[in-house]
Design a protein around this motif. Sequence first.
Motif, short mmCIF file in Angstrom:
data_model
loop_
_atom_site.label_atom_id
_atom_site.label_comp_id
_atom_site.label_asym_id
_atom_site.label_seq_id
_atom_site.Cartn_x
_atom_site.Cartn_y
_atom_site.Cartn_z
N PHE A 1 -5.40 3.96 -3.03
CA PHE A 1 -5.66 2.76 -2.23
C PHE A 1 -6.68 1.88 -2.97
O PHE A 1 -7.83 1.78 -2.56
N TRP B 1 -8.05 9.28 -3.66
CA TRP B 1 -7.74 8.30 -2.62
C TRP B 1 -8.13 6.89 -3.06
O TRP B 1 -7.48 5.91 -2.71
N ARG C 1 0.82 -1.20 0.00
CA ARG C 1 0.00 0.00 0.00
C ARG C 1 0.86 1.26 0.00
O ARG C 1 2.05 1.24 0.32
N GLU D 1 -6.28 5.28 4.49
CA GLU D 1 -5.08 4.62 4.98
C GLU D 1 -5.41 3.61 6.08
O GLU D 1 -4.92 2.48 6.09
N SER E 1 2.44 6.64 4.15
CA SER E 1 1.53 7.16 5.16
C SER E 1 0.90 8.49 4.76
O SER E 1 1.58 9.44 4.44
#
Length: 318
Positions: free
Chosen positions: A228, A224, A8, A182, A11
């Motif tokens: 992800f 996002w 992934r 996240e 951070s």
Amino acid sequence: MPDRRRARAGSVIRNAEGPDRRPVVVGVDGSSTAMNAVRWAAYLAAGLRTSLTVLSAEPVPHPRHQAVLATSSAAAGVLGQAVALARTCTDHLRIDGRICSGPADSALIEASARARLVIVGAQSVHHSRLIGPTTSHVTIGSQCPVGVWRGVAGRPIPRHDPVLVGVDGTEIGDHAVGCAFELASALEVGVVAVHAWAPGIAPLGQPDGAAAARALLSRSVAPWRARFPDVEVHAVAAAGNTIAVLAARSANAQMLVLGSRGRTAAAAVLLGSTSRDMLHRALCPVLVCGNPPRPDDRGQMLPVAAVDRRSRGLPSPG
């Protein structure tokens, strides 16, 4: 089956690429609320693949107050119990215990400078639903996102429920959306992104409220979702009051993520109506994300305060 978390993105909470090794920090005071916060913090630290620091505060010693010695012993006992509890929650988690001198809120705010998340229990005022001053001060002053545990004592953490995030289209709100993605990726659950809009007649030539809400959600979630791709997303444009909509949705979420104004003069007065009200009314833990950290010209994250040098390690319980 490969572990999807290994690949992934870096951070979002730190606003940088690569592994984020800063610990999750949780404050304890011996209450059942704080102990449940420890369980939740251990779960988050394990999912984020980082360590857990359990922090207990004791009063500053004064030569005229011998009772401080007893208080210090009590703080050590509380800390030992909390560390022992955290060890039962998950395997292979590095756990450190610390006692800090001074008020709990000041110790947690200072520790937040080098923490990935700070976790506290939703201490109430006179057994009401209103959060106490320590919770409020830490949420306002922290230099990293703050998780406030809310829930039923002893109830298992709803590990399979999605992460709920409030979307408002602002820069701070966008940071909250990134934090939600996240965490959802780390915990291997989905995201429910919600934007509430006030029903009514749209001005001539303007899109109606529902269409505008859907467009805002699409813009906010798109980057996002690309970053992800492992996270399943459910975008909800709901007509109604923001507080009421989020409160109802929080019953089926493992946490609610919201943005706040951050550590500014305005935020010192109020967190913001949505964040403040949801800390009082949410049916699940709430994660409050302030202003995203910004790099200086050399790419370093600012500001970074000194870690509490008065902190001292506590041996792990035998």
